[in-house]
Design an enzyme around this catalytic site. Structure first.
Site, PDB file in Angstrom:
ATOM      1  CB  CYS A 112      -0.961  -0.005   1.190  1.00 17.71           C
ATOM      2  SG  CYS A 112      -2.210  -1.307   1.088  1.00 17.71           S
ATOM      3  CG  HIS A 122      -6.244   2.224  -0.095  1.00 14.24           C
ATOM      4  ND1 HIS A 122      -5.068   2.728  -0.631  1.00 14.24           N
ATOM      5  CD2 HIS A 122      -5.867   1.190   0.719  1.00 14.24           C
ATOM      6  CE1 HIS A 122      -4.049   2.044  -0.167  1.00 14.24           C
ATOM      7  NE2 HIS A 122      -4.497   1.102   0.641  1.00 14.24           N
TER       8      HIS A 122
END
Length: 386
Positions: free
Chosen positions: A85, A330
């Site tokens: 991430c 995201h």
């Protein structure tokens, strides 16, 4: 070593883009960037190289050729970066390193992800071949455990954790690129469907498509593109293990602490100098813990920090004015690049309805988890008005 400056940024609205291909997302973000450069740019002549962030969930962008195809930047060196991430923020860090080292005068950073096209979704992609590495625990369960541990150790309340989501969703209603633009109350959060105790649906970021691009230039070239460049003052990257003995880290992310210390030292600042921050809030508890990891408050005081409004838009350290991952979404490869773009806008006073008061220093932060770990990597970038 040269200094590096951000001189332009462009992003698309984050959301559900079933009607667009991966190439479309890259192209749209790139064109938005070109439009944003104040003095204009000749891409073929000016851009020396590109760094490209994606974990390629859609299976459409495994090499730099994807960026070349979408942008027309053929025969340029294009490097793909994947770091869970933290992919987008690490792509930015690598581009800045190349500019600082003199390997490129001007570098493109572009990140993109299509999260919604895989028919098996994230559930399918989360299947583990080595169950022992993650002890069979899902991402929501990992973060749920952090929440219960924080509540037990520091008397953090469920309502304080929910207040992170309330704040970020309110900010997201004011940010034009946010995926989920609705306000919610603490009651809405705590009474939304349970995902993994104590975390409910509104404690979790949505699954989102998105793309973003920024332009980085060295000191000699930066003012060719704008009279208001933003300096990349410091950065840090830290990697942890999949598991640590005793997992004493359940109330914090050691990688975030190490990465932020390195970034602060490089920039010559302290946590109290940060005027605005975009941080990783894949779950509400993540942001609360990150306040402590980044030094915005003392250990165990994250709940009090949000309850007192210190991370609100008008607080002393506004966090996630864009709505954060909880509201904006995201799309992994784009997330960190978008956070850099948002800090760039904040420091230039161009953040519209989410503009904070006269920021001079901004911070961008991601953690990267992977399938099996609880905070295995962290990347922190500090930007500053020159």
């Amino acid at each position: 070593m040269n200094d590096a400056y951000v001189v332009g940024a462009g992003m698309i609205d984050f959301g559900e883009h079933y009607d667009q291909s991966f190439d479309d997302l890259l192209e749209s973000a790139y064109l938005a960037l070109l439009d944003d450069v104040d003095h204009g740019i000749d891409p073929q002549a000016d851009i020396d190289a590109a760094w490209y962030g994606t974990i390629d969930i859609a299976g459409e962008g495994s090499s730099g050729a994807s960026v070349a195809h979408a942008t027309g930047l053929f025969e340029k060196p294009i490097t793909r970066v994947e770091n869970a991430c933290a992919t987008g923020s690490d792509a930015f860090r690598n581009a800045s390193l190349a500019v600082r080292a003199g390997a490129a005068d001007v570098a493109l950073v572009i990140g993109a992800e299509k999260m919604l096209d895989d028919t098996a979704g994230l559930i399918g992609s989360a299947a583990l071949e080595r169950l022992w590495r993650g002890r069979g625990v899902t991402m929501p369960a990992y973060f749920g455990m952090r929440a219960t541990r924080h509540m037990d150790q520091y008397d953090t309340t469920r309502e304080q954790i929910a207040q992170v989501s309330v704040k970020n969703h309110e900010n997201g209603t004011k940010y034009p690129h946010a995926h989920q633009q609705f306000e919610c109350s603490v009651k809405d959060v705590t009474e939304s469907p349970t995902v993994s105790y104590p975390l409910n649906l509104y404690d979790c970021c949505p699954v989102t498509d998105g793309a973003c691009a920024v332009l980085v230039a060295n000191e000699d070239r930066a003012r060719e593109f704008t009279d208001d460049p933003i300096r990349h003052a410091g950065f840090g990257l830290s990697s942890d293990s999949f598991q640590r003995g005793g997992d004493a880290a359940l109330t914090n992310f050691p990688a975030s602490r190490h990465a932020s210390r390195a970034a602060y030292e490089m920039a010559g600042i302290a946590p109290g100098d940060v005027d605005v921050a975009e941080v990783h809030d894949c779950f509400s508890i993540t942001e609360l813990v990150t306040y402590e990891d980044l030094g915005f408050c003392e250990e165990g005081q994250g709940g009090q920090f949000v309850e007192e409004g210190r991370s609100a838009l008008d607080g002393d350290t506004p966090v996630n004015p864009s709505g954060g991952l909880l509201s904006k979404g995201h799309p992994i490869g784009a997330t960190g690049v978008a956070q850099v773009a948002e800090i760039y806008e904040q420091l230039r006073g161009e953040a519209g309805d989410v503009q904070v008061d006269d920021p001079q220093v901004g911070l961008q932060h991601n953690i990267g988890i992977g399938r099996n770990a609880t905070g295995a990597v962290s990347c922190v970038n500090v930007l500053q008005r020159p």
